[in-house]
Write an enzyme that holds these catalytic residues in place. Structure first.
Site, mmCIF file in Angstrom:
data_model
loop_
_atom_site.group_PDB
_atom_site.id
_atom_site.type_symbol
_atom_site.label_atom_id
_atom_site.label_comp_id
_atom_site.label_asym_id
_atom_site.label_seq_id
_atom_site.Cartn_x
_atom_site.Cartn_y
_atom_site.Cartn_z
ATOM 1 N N ASP A 26 36.339 7.108 28.576
ATOM 2 C CA ASP A 26 35.087 6.664 29.210
ATOM 3 C C ASP A 26 34.720 5.250 28.770
ATOM 4 O OD1 ASP A 26 32.859 6.837 30.765
ATOM 5 O OD2 ASP A 26 31.775 8.231 29.468
ATOM 6 N N HIS A 41 39.166 -0.687 34.612
ATOM 7 C CA HIS A 41 40.166 0.383 34.773
ATOM 8 C C HIS A 41 41.576 -0.151 34.486
ATOM 9 C CE1 HIS A 41 37.099 3.041 36.066
ATOM 10 N NE2 HIS A 41 36.880 2.445 37.209
ATOM 11 N N LEU A 46 56.884 15.105 23.840
ATOM 12 C CA LEU A 46 55.432 15.125 24.087
ATOM 13 C C LEU A 46 55.116 15.705 25.472
ATOM 14 C CD1 LEU A 46 52.454 14.095 23.456
ATOM 15 C CD2 LEU A 46 53.137 11.982 24.648
HETATM 16 C C1 FPP Z 1 35.671 6.424 33.036
HETATM 17 O O1 FPP Z 1 35.087 5.161 32.846
HETATM 18 C C2 FPP Z 1 37.058 6.259 33.450
HETATM 19 C C3 FPP Z 1 37.579 6.711 34.623
HETATM 20 C C4 FPP Z 1 36.781 7.415 35.637
HETATM 21 C C5 FPP Z 1 38.980 6.468 34.971
HETATM 22 C C6 FPP Z 1 39.964 6.527 33.833
HETATM 23 C C7 FPP Z 1 41.234 5.945 34.294
HETATM 24 C C8 FPP Z 1 42.044 5.108 33.593
HETATM 25 C C9 FPP Z 1 41.804 4.729 32.192
HETATM 26 C C10 FPP Z 1 43.256 4.498 34.174
HETATM 27 C C11 FPP Z 1 43.962 5.228 35.271
HETATM 28 C C12 FPP Z 1 44.803 6.345 34.804
HETATM 29 C C13 FPP Z 1 46.135 6.384 34.885
HETATM 30 C C14 FPP Z 1 46.874 7.622 34.522
HETATM 31 C C15 FPP Z 1 46.927 5.238 35.329
HETATM 32 P P1 FPP Z 1 33.839 4.774 33.747
HETATM 33 O O2 FPP Z 1 34.342 4.038 34.946
HETATM 34 O O3 FPP Z 1 33.039 5.974 34.087
HETATM 35 O O4 FPP Z 1 33.071 3.821 32.789
HETATM 36 P P2 FPP Z 1 31.486 3.618 32.708
HETATM 37 O O5 FPP Z 1 30.891 4.934 32.290
HETATM 38 O O6 FPP Z 1 31.339 2.561 31.668
HETATM 39 O O7 FPP Z 1 31.017 3.176 34.058
#
Ligand code: FPP
Length: 275
Positions: A48, A65, A159
């Site tokens: 997050d 992201h 893994l």
């Molecule tokens: C939450 O941060 C994160 C996500 C919803 C996406 C997580 C995805 C990745 C790290 C990369 C993609 C994955 C792969 C497997 C390639 P948020 O956007 O909710 O952050 P915020 O709460 O600060 O807005």
């Protein structure tokens, strides 16, 4: 006291926000820092804070992201290097479709790029990839990429990398209940034959140990419909670091925090044990 100050100094030097450091850690030799019997078998991570990381730098959320994907690459490598048995990451929830078209599009593109660039190395490292979630509900290119990655790595014995994608925890439970109901209806199973083991066997994580350690970054402290069954007895570590800044040192801090916990599973305290 000295160890605490040194830990903080190291954290400051490496740009981390030391929340849990109490002793200095070596990112190069975790096996020495953490006895193998204190390592979690199954780590689950809610990655997050990508959006806030980008916001703080006046960048679009999608840049967060992209940076988060880089962080993920190294955390997967670290899990493999350190002998973690299962790593489950929350990449995209069923609720994430409600984000803007641009953001969903960017996440889907990142996913494709991730599989294209990483699959050779992951396969070489004997990593087994499993998608937790509704694969059929993904756009065709992403579906094809993940189905190929699962098929290619199915026989790998290293893994276990579980990627929760188009995943919802309650939907996973409903799906398991429906499968069991069908088996009862078909006469294969008596209603009393539905016990915890039978239920767990119908989850995406069938055959894997329950989550020992759940990490959520960015300071939020909730589960967000992630692995509700599998985390029933998980230890939780909430780190304030935004996901793109979560590195090996931060990961090691969480593992050390876990190693120091006394796990009781509802029983009385066992001296000096976290198992
Ligand atoms: C939450 O941060 C994160 C996500 C919803 C996406 C997580 C995805 C990745 C790290 C990369 C993609 C994955 C792969 C497997 C390639 P948020 O956007 O909710 O952050 P915020 O709460 O600060 O807005």
């Amino acid at each position: 006291m000295f160890a605490e100050r040194l830990g903080k100094l190291l954290g400051d030097l490496f740009g981390a926000k030391p929340k849990y450091i109490t002793v200095p850690v070596s990112t190069a030799a975790p096996a020495q820092a953490l006895p193998p019997d204190r390592l979690p078998r199954h780590v689950a991570i809610i990655m997050d804070g990508n959006g806030r990381w980008a916001n703080a730098r006046n960048l679009p959320r999608t840049a967060g992201h992209a940076a988060g994907t880089e962080a993920l690459r190294d955390i997967i490598r670290a899990s493999d290097d350190w002998g973690i048995e299962c790593l489950t990451i929350y990449a995209f929830s069923t609720e994430n479709w409600a984000r803007s078209k641009d953001e969903v599009g960017a996440l889907m593109s990142l996913l494709l790029r991730y599989f294209a660039s990483e699959i050779d190395e992951l396969d070489e490292k004997n990593v087994r990839i499993l998608i937790l979630g509704d694969v059929d509900g993904l756009p065709a290119p992403q579906r094809e990429a993940v189905v190929n990655a699962m098929a290619r790595t199915r026989g790998n014995t290293g893994l276990k990398l579980n990627i929760a994608l188009n995943y919802g925890g309650r939907a996973e439970l409903v799906r398991a209940a429906r499968t069991l109901a069908r088996r009862v209806q078909a006469g294969e199973l008596a209603p009393d034959g539905i016990d915890e083991a039978a239920f767990a066997a119908e989850l995406y994580t069938a055959g894997m140990p329950d989550v020992d350690l759940l990490i959520r970054t960015s300071g939020e402290m909730r589960l967000s419909n992630f692995l509700p069954w599998q985390t029933a007895y998980a230890e939780m570590v909430f780190d304030r670091t935004y996901w793109p800044d979560f590195d090996r040192a931060a990961y090691l801090r969480a593992l050390r925090e876990y190693a120091g916990r006394s796990r009781r599973f509802g029983k009385e305290k066992a001296e000096g044990s976290n198992g």
